[in-house]
Design a protein around this motif. Structure first.
Motif, PDB file in Angstrom:
ATOM      1  N   SER A  90      70.270  37.414 -52.884  1.00  0.00           N
ATOM      2  CA  SER A  90      71.277  37.692 -51.854  1.00  0.00           C
ATOM      3  C   SER A  90      71.070  39.057 -51.213  1.00  0.00           C
ATOM      4  O   SER A  90      71.326  39.229 -50.009  1.00  0.00           O
ATOM      5  CB  SER A  90      72.677  37.618 -52.470  1.00  0.00           C
ATOM      6  N   LEU A  91      70.613  40.032 -51.984  1.00  0.00           N
ATOM      7  CA  LEU A  91      70.438  41.388 -51.447  1.00  0.00           C
ATOM      8  C   LEU A  91      69.122  41.578 -50.710  1.00  0.00           C
ATOM      9  O   LEU A  91      68.904  42.643 -50.108  1.00  0.00           O
ATOM     10  CB  LEU A  91      70.523  42.407 -52.585  1.00  0.00           C
ATOM     11  N   ARG A 101      66.213  53.691 -43.333  1.00  0.00           N
ATOM     12  CA  ARG A 101      67.260  52.688 -43.111  1.00  0.00           C
ATOM     13  C   ARG A 101      67.409  52.459 -41.611  1.00  0.00           C
ATOM     14  O   ARG A 101      68.169  53.135 -40.927  1.00  0.00           O
ATOM     15  CB  ARG A 101      68.586  53.154 -43.711  1.00  0.00           C
ATOM     16  N   ILE A 102      66.650  51.489 -41.107  1.00  0.00           N
ATOM     17  CA  ILE A 102      66.695  51.160 -39.683  1.00  0.00           C
ATOM     18  C   ILE A 102      66.932  49.674 -39.537  1.00  0.00           C
ATOM     19  O   ILE A 102      66.727  48.887 -40.474  1.00  0.00           O
ATOM     20  CB  ILE A 102      65.382  51.571 -38.960  1.00  0.00           C
ATOM     21  N   ASP A 103      67.377  49.286 -38.354  1.00  0.00           N
ATOM     22  CA  ASP A 103      67.627  47.882 -38.011  1.00  0.00           C
ATOM     23  C   ASP A 103      68.620  47.219 -38.969  1.00  0.00           C
ATOM     24  O   ASP A 103      68.507  46.038 -39.305  1.00  0.00           O
ATOM     25  CB  ASP A 103      66.319  47.075 -38.005  1.00  0.00           C
ATOM     26  N   GLY A 104      69.586  47.981 -39.451  1.00  0.00           N
ATOM     27  CA  GLY A 104      70.647  47.421 -40.280  1.00  0.00           C
ATOM     28  C   GLY A 104      70.321  47.255 -41.746  1.00  0.00           C
ATOM     29  O   GLY A 104      71.154  46.746 -42.505  1.00  0.00           O
ATOM     30  N   CYS A 105      69.138  47.666 -42.176  1.00  0.00           N
ATOM     31  CA  CYS A 105      68.798  47.529 -43.603  1.00  0.00           C
ATOM     32  C   CYS A 105      69.507  48.636 -44.403  1.00  0.00           C
ATOM     33  O   CYS A 105      69.842  49.689 -43.876  1.00  0.00           O
ATOM     34  CB  CYS A 105      67.296  47.589 -43.811  1.00  0.00           C
ATOM     35  N   ARG A 106      69.725  48.381 -45.666  1.00  0.00           N
ATOM     36  CA  ARG A 106      70.477  49.314 -46.504  1.00  0.00           C
ATOM     37  C   ARG A 106      69.764  49.700 -47.792  1.00  0.00           C
ATOM     38  O   ARG A 106      70.060  50.736 -48.370  1.00  0.00           O
ATOM     39  CB  ARG A 106      71.843  48.693 -46.868  1.00  0.00           C
TER      40      ARG A 106
END
Length: 575
Positions: A90-91, A101-106
């Motif tokens: 899921s992660l 941390r670009i394009d919404g990645c965490r």
């Protein structure tokens, strides 16, 4: 008003069955005869009679409060593995491709190391217990055996280990030649991170003997011998003016970090046998190592409570470290299915069949007793780290004699590598199929034997099979760099083959115990005779050297110990 309803009472006639009551036509089997019927009746409520006549179903049998309490840790561990896989997948949608941390990645690679941290702590706790566990268990068990029993038990264990390892390698060869995963599907992608270390068979054999005889037993607790090959490339000029590069390897023996298990095993085995031969002179040593083992096992029980948490984070981190789920399809997916099929055949058919044929033990109950160790082996991917839990499952759940398990398990965790041998045989032939290299019968036999011997030299640490895999590739004349082809799925297969290795060790304990039952019974009888002789000798001496007087007013006994005093200057004031 059902509380005041009269209960129906059914008379119960008691029948007696004795050995004397034999009816003609039944052979030697006793049966119930009407002539032996008792005329006593017991009043039993009809409702209770119906309840007692029913057989408990599976849920009533296994879902009791006591059973659930006993299996709570196993349920929590299995749940942790399942949740770890679900949460990890899921992660993956939040995983970053790079370190930013670009394009919404965490989740970056640094965050994955933080997620993996609780799992690493769990592995470190288990590895911390390996050294005291191996030393105390081996010496404690061998101190209770004689040299002849140790020799027979060790020979049986080694024959079992070599035999099952060879069976596993043959099973893998048959499956990979039948399925041919390297000739089907898309070609497997190569991973640049899966570079191989050069290795030669002769260097591995020499390292085994070097580690068997360490120069410092204390240093063997944290260092081991290892041969590193230094590549030397020389430009050679021929008389005709042509040039070519000549590659030579210069072996350099160095000591690397890690427990030298082989050296410790040999030292503890010899030490324990000598302690057993000296008998009364080493009684204090026996008590010391017995007490040490009890303390270590208590520490293992405490460490197991943290197991589900550590395994959960280990699985989540591994799922996040995967580069691409597409690695599980195509040719590499067929290779993975071939290895898994071989592991399941060996672990669920061959080994349980051996257990049942030799010992007549119910294989399903035995597997159930080992389930906690198998799940832990899957989570940690290390048979050495699982060793403390394997001890507990073998002795407490499957009731193996501690004298056998404490001797066989440490040796098996180092020598017995059924899953690794099967994996290396399949991987070598798979790489040959990918490169279009045909293998004749001689090379197939060489693959089986080489993978068997290489698995013995494999350290019982995560992904050590990749290092010994180079030996098998060199035996087939394949470039060692091809090992990077299977690097993408090795982390998952490593967990399954570790579980098979641990299961094979436990099966070996049961088989060795069954084959050594006469020696163990003779040792128990000899011990009982010695204890009886000691008690019969000590008691008369105590009675002879002790006098009692009953001339006191209240009739109490007073002991006159002046006859057994060794110091003539001391007088008993109560006399």
């Amino acid at each position: 008003m059902h509380f005041f309803k009269k209960k129906t009472v059914v008379p119960v006639i008691i029948t007696e069955t004795t050995d004397e009551t034999i009816q003609p036509g039944y052979g030697s089997r006793p049966v119930s005869a009407l002539s032996k019927t008792s005329h006593q009746a017991i009043s039993v409520p009809a409702s209770e009679q119906i309840i007692s006549s029913r057989k408990p179903n599976c849920c009533q049998k296994f879902c009791t409060k006591e059973n659930l309490k006993e299996q709570a840790l196993l349920i929590a561990t299995v749940t942790a593995v399942i949740l770890g896989i679900i949460v990890g997948i899921s992660l993956r949608g939040l995983k970053c491709v790079g370190d930013d941390r670009i394009d919404g990645c965490r989740i970056t690679k640094e965050d994955i190391t933080y997620i993996d941290f609780p799992g690493k702590i769990f592995i470190n706790i288990l590895k911390m217990l390996i050294l005291p566990l191996i030393v105390s268990s081996l010496i404690s068990s061998l101190a209770q055996l004689d040299a002849q029993s140790c020799g027979k038990m060790g020979a049986r264990a080694l024959i079992y280990y070599i035999g099952t390892t060879l069976l596993a390698a043959i099973t893998g060869v048959i499956l990979v030649l039948t399925i041919r995963p390297g000739s089907r599907g898309n070609s497997a992608p190569s991973r640049p991170g899966g570079t191989a270390t050069e290795a030669r068979t002769i260097d591995t054999v020499l390292d085994l003997f070097r580690n068997l005889f360490p120069d410092n037993i204390m240093e063997a607790s944290f260092r081991a011998y290892s041969t590193k090959l230094i590549t030397n490339v020389t430009l050679i000029t021929l008389p005709d003016g042509s040039k070519y590069n000549k590659t030579t390897y210069i072996p350099r023996v160095e000591k690397t970090d890690g427990i030298n298990v082989l050296g410790l095993l040999l030292f503890c085995i010899v030490f324990g046998i000598i302690v057993s031969r000296l008998k009364e002179k080493t009684a204090i040593l026996k008590q010391f190592f017995d007490a040490m083992l009890e303390v270590v096992m208590q520490l293992v029980r405490i460490a197991m409570l943290y197991g589900p948490i550590g395994i959960f984070f280990l699985i989540v981190a591994k799922m996040l470290e995967m580069d691409d789920l597409a690695d599980f399809v195509g040719s590499l997916g067929l290779y993975m299915l071939t290895v898994l099929a071989g592991l399941f055949i060996h672990g669920l058919i061959v080994l349980p069949l051996l257990l049942f044929v030799i010992t007549r033990i119910n294989s399903f109950k035995f597997i159930r007793g080992m389930s906690q160790a198998l799940v832990t082996a899957f989570g940690t991917a290390s048979s050495s780290a699982t060793l403390p839990i394997t001890y507990q499952c073998v002795e407490e759940k499957n009731h193996i004699d501690p004298r056998v398990s404490r001797f066989v398990l440490p040796v098996g965790a180092t020598v017995n590598m059924d899953g690794t041998a099967l994996y290396e045989a399949v991987a070598a032939i798979y790489i040959a199929q990918l490169n279009g290299i045909p293998l004749n019968a001689v090379k197939v036999i060489v693959t089986s034997l080489t993978s068997t011997l290489a698995s013995v030299g494999a350290a019982s640490i995560p992904q050590a099979g990749l290092v010994t895999m180079v030996i098998v590739l060199n035996a087939l004349g394949l470039p060692s760099d091809e090992v990077r082809t299977i690097y993408a799925v090795d982390w998952l297969l490593d967990r399954f083959r570790t579980a098979i290795n641990v299961f094979g060790d436990s099966i070996g304990c049961a088989i060795v115990q069954h084959l050594s039952r006469k020696e163990l019974a003779a040792l128990d009888e000899k011990k009982n005779i010695e204890e009886n002789n000691n008690s019969n000798t000590v008691l008369p001496l105590l009675v002879k050297n002790t006098e009692y007087r009953t001339s006191t007013p209240n009739g109490l006994l007073h002991r006159d110990s002046s006859t057994i005093l060794d110091n003539p200057t001391y007088t008993d004031s109560t006399a």
